[in-house]
Design a protein around this motif. Structure first.
Motif, PDB file in Angstrom:
ATOM      1  N   GLY A  46      -0.795   6.827  -4.444  1.00  0.00           N
ATOM      2  CA  GLY A  46      -0.754   6.654  -6.066  1.00  0.00           C
ATOM      3  C   GLY A  46       0.053   5.461  -6.395  1.00  0.00           C
ATOM      4  O   GLY A  46       0.163   5.127  -7.589  1.00  0.00           O
ATOM      5  N   ALA A  47       0.568   4.839  -5.418  1.00  0.00           N
ATOM      6  CA  ALA A  47       1.417   3.555  -5.541  1.00  0.00           C
ATOM      7  C   ALA A  47       0.728   2.457  -5.181  1.00  0.00           C
ATOM      8  O   ALA A  47      -0.322   2.351  -4.510  1.00  0.00           O
ATOM      9  CB  ALA A  47       2.953   3.812  -4.972  1.00  0.00           C
ATOM     10  N   ASP A  48       1.601   1.306  -5.235  1.00  0.00           N
ATOM     11  CA  ASP A  48       0.925  -0.041  -4.773  1.00  0.00           C
ATOM     12  C   ASP A  48       0.939  -0.025  -3.064  1.00  0.00           C
ATOM     13  O   ASP A  48       2.042   0.198  -2.658  1.00  0.00           O
ATOM     14  CB  ASP A  48       1.834  -1.016  -5.155  1.00  0.00           C
ATOM     15  N   VAL A  49      -0.338  -0.069  -2.674  1.00  0.00           N
ATOM     16  CA  VAL A  49      -0.604   0.136  -1.270  1.00  0.00           C
ATOM     17  C   VAL A  49      -0.023  -0.839  -0.476  1.00  0.00           C
ATOM     18  O   VAL A  49       0.791  -0.641   0.535  1.00  0.00           O
ATOM     19  CB  VAL A  49      -2.093   0.225  -0.991  1.00  0.00           C
ATOM     20  N   THR A  50      -0.042  -2.205  -1.093  1.00  0.00           N
ATOM     21  CA  THR A  50       0.753  -3.217  -0.281  1.00  0.00           C
ATOM     22  C   THR A  50       2.299  -3.100  -0.111  1.00  0.00           C
ATOM     23  O   THR A  50       2.818  -3.179   0.890  1.00  0.00           O
ATOM     24  CB  THR A  50       0.345  -4.597  -0.745  1.00  0.00           C
ATOM     25  N   ALA A  51       2.710  -2.587  -1.261  1.00  0.00           N
ATOM     26  CA  ALA A  51       4.159  -2.563  -1.205  1.00  0.00           C
ATOM     27  C   ALA A  51       4.760  -1.398  -0.439  1.00  0.00           C
ATOM     28  O   ALA A  51       5.844  -1.465   0.175  1.00  0.00           O
ATOM     29  CB  ALA A  51       4.606  -2.319  -2.879  1.00  0.00           C
ATOM     30  N   VAL A  52       3.953  -0.254  -0.477  1.00  0.00           N
ATOM     31  CA  VAL A  52       4.122   0.877   0.449  1.00  0.00           C
ATOM     32  C   VAL A  52       4.141   0.704   1.805  1.00  0.00           C
ATOM     33  O   VAL A  52       5.061   0.940   2.640  1.00  0.00           O
ATOM     34  CB  VAL A  52       3.471   2.018  -0.054  1.00  0.00           C
ATOM     35  N   ALA A  53       3.016  -0.216   2.192  1.00  0.00           N
ATOM     36  CA  ALA A  53       2.750  -0.602   3.601  1.00  0.00           C
ATOM     37  C   ALA A  53       3.907  -1.276   4.131  1.00  0.00           C
ATOM     38  O   ALA A  53       4.621  -1.331   5.160  1.00  0.00           O
ATOM     39  CB  ALA A  53       1.450  -1.256   3.693  1.00  0.00           C
ATOM     40  N   ARG A  54       4.394  -2.332   3.508  1.00  0.00           N
ATOM     41  CA  ARG A  54       5.432  -3.126   3.781  1.00  0.00           C
ATOM     42  C   ARG A  54       6.847  -2.464   3.888  1.00  0.00           C
ATOM     43  O   ARG A  54       7.699  -2.873   4.427  1.00  0.00           O
ATOM     44  CB  ARG A  54       5.618  -4.272   2.836  1.00  0.00           C
ATOM     45  N   SER A  55       6.919  -1.246   3.212  1.00  0.00           N
ATOM     46  CA  SER A  55       8.186  -0.601   3.348  1.00  0.00           C
ATOM     47  C   SER A  55       8.272   0.300   4.453  1.00  0.00           C
ATOM     48  O   SER A  55       9.334   0.814   4.771  1.00  0.00           O
ATOM     49  CB  SER A  55       8.318   0.176   1.943  1.00  0.00           C
ATOM     50  N   ILE A  56       7.378   0.503   5.329  1.00  0.00           N
ATOM     51  CA  ILE A  56       7.504   1.454   6.081  1.00  0.00           C
ATOM     52  C   ILE A  56       8.223   0.953   7.288  1.00  0.00           C
ATOM     53  O   ILE A  56       7.886  -0.124   7.864  1.00  0.00           O
ATOM     54  CB  ILE A  56       5.964   1.731   6.725  1.00  0.00           C
ATOM     55  N   GLU A  57       9.393   1.821   7.762  1.00  0.00           N
ATOM     56  CA  GLU A  57      10.124   1.360   8.709  1.00  0.00           C
ATOM     57  C   GLU A  57       9.803   1.773  10.200  1.00  0.00           C
ATOM     58  O   GLU A  57      10.244   1.182  11.283  1.00  0.00           O
ATOM     59  CB  GLU A  57      11.772   1.848   8.407  1.00  0.00           C
ATOM     60  N   VAL A  58       9.237   2.855  10.432  1.00  0.00           N
ATOM     61  CA  VAL A  58       8.707   3.509  11.531  1.00  0.00           C
ATOM     62  C   VAL A  58       7.316   4.031  11.405  1.00  0.00           C
ATOM     63  O   VAL A  58       6.876   4.628  10.435  1.00  0.00           O
ATOM     64  CB  VAL A  58       9.498   4.989  11.729  1.00  0.00           C
ATOM     65  N   PHE A  59       6.589   3.445  12.535  1.00  0.00           N
ATOM     66  CA  PHE A  59       5.329   4.057  12.670  1.00  0.00           C
ATOM     67  C   PHE A  59       5.345   4.953  14.006  1.00  0.00           C
ATOM     68  O   PHE A  59       5.911   4.441  15.296  1.00  0.00           O
ATOM     69  CB  PHE A  59       4.381   2.927  13.110  1.00  0.00           C
ATOM     70  N   ALA A  60       5.176   6.294  13.842  1.00  0.00           N
ATOM     71  CA  ALA A  60       5.304   7.329  14.966  1.00  0.00           C
ATOM     72  C   ALA A  60       3.848   7.714  15.353  1.00  0.00           C
ATOM     73  O   ALA A  60       3.313   8.381  14.547  1.00  0.00           O
ATOM     74  CB  ALA A  60       6.288   8.497  14.888  1.00  0.00           C
ATOM     75  N   GLY A  61       3.313   7.536  16.465  1.00  0.00           N
ATOM     76  CA  GLY A  61       2.083   7.615  16.933  1.00  0.00           C
ATOM     77  C   GLY A  61       2.054   8.914  17.888  1.00  0.00           C
ATOM     78  O   GLY A  61       2.822   8.997  18.653  1.00  0.00           O
TER      79      GLY A  61
END
Length: 511
Positions: A46-61
């Protein structure tokens, strides 16, 4: 909410399913499937998708089946960095990219690991993602014209290894334990022995356990097989519901020919506020624990799971609730045994009115490899938002009931509560072990068994005890009389003669 700003909250979840046979079926890659799920999770905040994506420090797959061993290259190709391929597609550039070893406990394990890291101030925003493209792989297996899913993106990757060596040894693999159905068949038949049930009664109980799961799957828009199944349909062996490995017809086995993806975004309360994620989106991981079981052949009682019991108990303790306070469950259900193991320990009825799954379970919703319980987490988070203040339990299982991770979720706020998993692990380490004889000769009895119908010759797989000293052994059999008993009768406790061979395989015949 008055909580410590470092407190982790799950703020976005996403799922995606591509069903074969539909007009829009594309045969997507693992990267494509995960990307769709991640986009859904970002939008779910429910937030700004671009801002949230850029804030992600770790992608754990979570590791897919097509890259789960070093022995074969993916025949459609694959990304050299699955995690960063997805990150690039959604406009993220994480500091850390992680690829987890195999194991269905992985989604909840990663959630607990990185929620703890957020609580400690090591990270603020972490994304957990997974996908499986088994449907695509099957679709193009025999076609001349195939898509190319290979891509090179490079970049940092913390590859934590394959991890399959934790679930099998040369000895067990030599004796047929190279796939999940036969491994779990041994466990379910051991449970049948403990309960004193005959073959027909136990199959009926397995079908009664799973029929309600199919009813949930039939209503789930992300299900791979949205079809409600009756108890009779599940238990009756037909051409369509053929035996896979004893005691399982096909409808009691995880459905791995699926194209599915899931993702969950967890961040600190401070980051959620800074990024503008509404509080009604926040779901807290109120309790959690990871436990590791003894190796399969060491276990004194093959019909129980100490790891599941301790992980669930500790997760409930951390949340400050009991099993009766849980409003929703999603229990790992690749086969009946993992569900039965939790039900047995906590007194849950097979037909508990709360239900034992939110997805519909692995045989019907779909069994997307190591990432199934990420769908369970996504469904639980969504359900907790719909039922504020209640508690949902996720039970995630890996290997041959080898590792169990549990999590309790709720919108009810509380500061982060560390678990006692490492200390509790000592209880399992202290359990007695059964002596194992690898080169077995002499008289013995069948402790538990399965039958492999997927080999050129129907083959019985046996865990037995030697009459001479009570030690445990494994054996295979193609003996007509013994195979007939194993497929058409009840071999539990039967007397057998076992003979070792030069190729390292113990062979059994009726005594």
């Amino acid at each position: 909410m008055q909580v410590d700003p470092h407190t982790p909250v799950v703020v976005g979840v996403g799922q995606f399913t591509e069903r074969i046979g539909t007009t829009d079926y594309r045969g997507m890659s693992s990267v494509d499937l995960a990307t769709e799920a991640v986009r859904a999770a970002l939008a779910d905040t429910g937030a700004d998708v671009t801002a949230v994506a850029r804030s992600i420090e770790v992608f754990a797959g979570l590791r897919q089946f097509e890259i789960c061993t070093p022995f074969d290259d993916p025949f459609l190709g694959a990304s050299d960095n699955y995690v960063r391929s997805v990150a690039q597609r959604v406009g993220a550039n994480p500091v850390r990219a992680i690829l987890e070893p195999i194991g269905g406990n992985g989604p909840q394990k990663l959630m607990t690991e990185f929620a703890a890291a957020i609580a400690a101030g090591d990270h603020e925003v972490v994304l957990i993602l997974g996908s499986e493209n088994g449907s695509t792989l099957k679709t193009f297996a025999d076609r001349d014209h195939k898509p190319d899913h290979g891509e090179t993106v490079g970049g940092q990757l913390e590859d934590r290894g394959f991890g399959f060596e934790q679930y099998m040894s040369e000895y067990t693999a030599t004796h047929g334990l190279t796939g999940a159905p036969v491994q779990y068949g041994l466990l379910d038949n051991a449970r049948r022995a403990r309960l004193g049930l005959d073959v027909g009664d136990y199959r009926r109980r397995m079908a009664e356990l799973f029929a309600p799961f199919s009813k949930v799957a039939a209503k789930n828009p992300f299900s791979s097989s949205p079809v409600e199944r009756s108890v009779d349909e599940i238990e009756t062996v037909t051409d369509e519901n053929r035996m896979i490995c004893d005691p399982y017809p096909r409808l009691l086995v995880a459905r791995d020919t699926v194209n599915q993806g899931a993702a969950a975004l967890v961040m600190s309360v401070a980051a959620a506020r800074r990024l503008g994620v509404p509080e009604e989106k926040w779901v807290f991981l109120r309790g959690h624990a990871d436990q590791t079981e003894q190796d399969l052949l060491d276990r004194a009682d093959l019909s129980v799971s100490h790891a599941a019991k301790q992980a669930v108990s500790e997760a409930l303790r951390g949340a400050g609730i009991g099993i009766d306070d849980v409003a929703t469950f999603d229990l790992y259900s690749c086969f009946p045994f993992p569900v039965f193991a939790v039900c047995d320990e906590f007194g849950l009825a097979d037909d508990d009115p709360r239900g034992l799954t939110l997805t519909g379970g692995l045989p019907y919703f779909g069994g997307p490899g190591n990432s199934y319980s990420l769908h369970g987490i996504a469904e639980t988070v969504a359900e907790m938002r719909e039922r504020p203040g209640t508690f949902g339990l996720v039970g995630a299982n890996g290997g041959v009931m080898s590792k169990y991770s549990a999590g309790v979720y709720s919108t009810a706020p509380a500061d982060w509560e560390p678990d006692r998993g490492k200390a509790l692990q000592g209880n399992i380490a202290a359990l007695p072990k059964v002596p194992v004889t690898r080169t077995a000769d002499g008289l013995g009895t069948i402790e538990t068994y399965s039958v492999r119908y997927d080999w050129p010759v129907t083959t019985g797989v046996i865990i037995g005890r030697l009459a001479a000293d009570g030690s445990r052994f494994m054996a295979l059999t193609e003996d007509d009389d013994l195979v007939a008993l194993m497929t058409g009768g009840d071999p539990l406790g039967a007397a057998i003669t076992v003979t070792s061979t030069e190729d390292g395989v113990n062979r059994a015949t009726l005594a």
